[in-house]
Design a protein around this motif. Structure first.
Motif, PDB file in Angstrom:
ATOM      1  N   MET A  92     -27.215  11.552  37.050  1.00 59.29           N
ATOM      2  CA  MET A  92     -25.972  11.257  36.365  1.00 59.29           C
ATOM      3  C   MET A  92     -25.486   9.886  36.819  1.00 59.29           C
ATOM      4  O   MET A  92     -25.335   9.643  38.007  1.00 59.29           O
ATOM      5  CB  MET A  92     -24.932  12.332  36.690  1.00 59.29           C
ATOM      6  N   ASN A  93     -25.243   9.002  35.897  1.00 59.45           N
ATOM      7  CA  ASN A  93     -24.749   7.672  36.179  1.00 59.45           C
ATOM      8  C   ASN A  93     -23.245   7.742  36.420  1.00 59.45           C
ATOM      9  O   ASN A  93     -22.507   8.269  35.601  1.00 59.45           O
ATOM     10  CB  ASN A  93     -25.065   6.729  35.021  1.00 59.45           C
ATOM     11  N   ILE A  94     -22.785   7.224  37.553  1.00 54.92           N
ATOM     12  CA  ILE A  94     -21.373   7.295  37.903  1.00 54.92           C
ATOM     13  C   ILE A  94     -20.792   5.894  37.879  1.00 54.92           C
ATOM     14  O   ILE A  94     -21.220   5.025  38.631  1.00 54.92           O
ATOM     15  CB  ILE A  94     -21.177   7.917  39.302  1.00 54.92           C
ATOM     16  N   SER A  95     -19.820   5.675  36.976  1.00 54.97           N
ATOM     17  CA  SER A  95     -19.118   4.394  36.980  1.00 54.97           C
ATOM     18  C   SER A  95     -17.973   4.512  37.965  1.00 54.97           C
ATOM     19  O   SER A  95     -17.346   5.553  38.085  1.00 54.97           O
ATOM     20  CB  SER A  95     -18.596   4.068  35.585  1.00 54.97           C
ATOM     21  N   LEU A  96     -17.713   3.435  38.663  1.00 58.95           N
ATOM     22  CA  LEU A  96     -16.739   3.496  39.734  1.00 58.95           C
ATOM     23  C   LEU A  96     -15.817   2.301  39.694  1.00 58.95           C
ATOM     24  O   LEU A  96     -16.258   1.164  39.642  1.00 58.95           O
ATOM     25  CB  LEU A  96     -17.457   3.545  41.087  1.00 58.95           C
ATOM     26  N   ASN A  97     -14.543   2.581  39.708  1.00 56.37           N
ATOM     27  CA  ASN A  97     -13.531   1.558  39.874  1.00 56.37           C
ATOM     28  C   ASN A  97     -13.028   1.696  41.304  1.00 56.37           C
ATOM     29  O   ASN A  97     -12.332   2.665  41.619  1.00 56.37           O
ATOM     30  CB  ASN A  97     -12.395   1.766  38.864  1.00 56.37           C
ATOM     31  N   SER A 146     -11.811   7.495  38.546  1.00 57.63           N
ATOM     32  CA  SER A 146     -13.265   7.623  38.439  1.00 57.63           C
ATOM     33  C   SER A 146     -13.692   9.070  38.669  1.00 57.63           C
ATOM     34  O   SER A 146     -14.607   9.571  38.013  1.00 57.63           O
ATOM     35  CB  SER A 146     -13.959   6.711  39.454  1.00 57.63           C
ATOM     36  N   PHE A 147     -13.011   9.756  39.587  1.00 54.95           N
ATOM     37  CA  PHE A 147     -13.303  11.159  39.850  1.00 54.95           C
ATOM     38  C   PHE A 147     -13.014  12.016  38.619  1.00 54.95           C
ATOM     39  O   PHE A 147     -13.823  12.876  38.247  1.00 54.95           O
ATOM     40  CB  PHE A 147     -12.484  11.651  41.051  1.00 54.95           C
ATOM     41  N   ARG A 202     -18.491  15.774  46.904  1.00 51.25           N
ATOM     42  CA  ARG A 202     -19.778  15.539  46.231  1.00 51.25           C
ATOM     43  C   ARG A 202     -19.747  14.252  45.414  1.00 51.25           C
ATOM     44  O   ARG A 202     -20.697  13.471  45.415  1.00 51.25           O
ATOM     45  CB  ARG A 202     -20.125  16.716  45.308  1.00 51.25           C
ATOM     46  N   PHE A 203     -18.644  14.025  44.707  1.00 50.46           N
ATOM     47  CA  PHE A 203     -18.488  12.809  43.921  1.00 50.46           C
ATOM     48  C   PHE A 203     -18.573  11.569  44.819  1.00 50.46           C
ATOM     49  O   PHE A 203     -19.240  10.594  44.479  1.00 50.46           O
ATOM     50  CB  PHE A 203     -17.146  12.826  43.168  1.00 50.46           C
ATOM     51  N   ARG A 262     -17.382  14.170  32.491  1.00 51.67           N
ATOM     52  CA  ARG A 262     -18.805  14.061  32.161  1.00 51.67           C
ATOM     53  C   ARG A 262     -19.577  15.305  32.592  1.00 51.67           C
ATOM     54  O   ARG A 262     -20.633  15.605  32.047  1.00 51.67           O
ATOM     55  CB  ARG A 262     -19.411  12.805  32.797  1.00 51.67           C
ATOM     56  N   MET A 263     -19.045  16.027  33.578  1.00 51.45           N
ATOM     57  CA  MET A 263     -19.685  17.269  34.021  1.00 51.45           C
ATOM     58  C   MET A 263     -19.389  18.413  33.057  1.00 51.45           C
ATOM     59  O   MET A 263     -19.922  19.511  33.218  1.00 51.45           O
ATOM     60  CB  MET A 263     -19.185  17.657  35.416  1.00 51.45           C
ATOM     61  N   GLY A 264     -18.506  18.185  32.097  1.00 55.55           N
ATOM     62  CA  GLY A 264     -18.173  19.230  31.142  1.00 55.55           C
ATOM     63  C   GLY A 264     -17.018  20.115  31.580  1.00 55.55           C
ATOM     64  O   GLY A 264     -16.807  21.182  31.004  1.00 55.55           O
ATOM     65  N   ILE A 265     -16.272  19.676  32.580  1.00 56.14           N
ATOM     66  CA  ILE A 265     -15.106  20.440  33.037  1.00 56.14           C
ATOM     67  C   ILE A 265     -14.048  20.367  31.931  1.00 56.14           C
ATOM     68  O   ILE A 265     -13.767  19.297  31.401  1.00 56.14           O
ATOM     69  CB  ILE A 265     -14.540  19.865  34.354  1.00 56.14           C
TER      70      ILE A 265
END
Length: 172
Positions: A1-6, A13-14, A97-98, A20-23
């Protein structure tokens, strides 16, 4: 999973990561609330050490298993319902985890932090003075919410006294 981070907005970002995890959006609302509570608690704790912080992004270097354990204890000592405690701990596990996946942290600050047992929570563990105060307020027909807030404030104060090694009663 590609994580974009500011880096200036780790919380944002979290939340994007959760999406994106579908929550579900409703669950993300609880994650926001839980993270807001934790970050507020941690910011106050860090400020008590003399370090100024205003956001979750600024407190990340202070995250540790010890801090997570203190937060868990804080929640349980202040009469937070077990289901709420466990939900908040779950939020922090997702956050940890994030942080590891996004390479903000190289360690899981929630490692070894378990949920509390639902059956172990007993309001009878309340200090006798607090229990007497609670009963007095109930007899005076004070609203349940007000009673809960008063008791929480007193528990916070007692916790602060114990944390700062201040005696509750002095012999002067």
């Amino acid at each position: 999973m590609n994580i974009s981070l500011n880096p200036d907005n780790v919380s944002g970002s979290f939340y994007e990561y959760l999406g994106r995890m579908g929550i579900s959006p409703n669950s993300v609302k609880y994650y926001r609330s839980d993270l807001s509570h934790f970050s507020g608690w941690l910011i106050l704790k860090i400020r008590a050490w003399g370090v100024f912080a205003e956001s979750m992004s600024e407190v990340i270097p202070f995250l540790s298993t010890k801090i997570a354990q203190e937060y868990r204890s804080f929640l349980t000592q202040n009469g937070i319902p077990p289901k709420t405690v466990n939900r908040r701990l779950s939020t922090l596990r997702h956050l940890s985890r994030f942080l590891v996946l996004s390479q903000i942290s190289n360690s899981d600050f929630m490692e070894g932090i378990s949920n509390i047992s639902i059956g172990s929570f007993q309001s009878s563990s309340i200090h006798p003075l607090l229990l007497g105060f609670q009963r007095r307020l109930e007899a005076e027909k004070v609203s349940n919410n007000t009673i809960k807030n008063y008791l929480s404030d007193i528990r916070h104060f007692i916790n602060w006294l114990e944390t700062n090694n201040k005696p509750l009663i002095t012999n002067k």
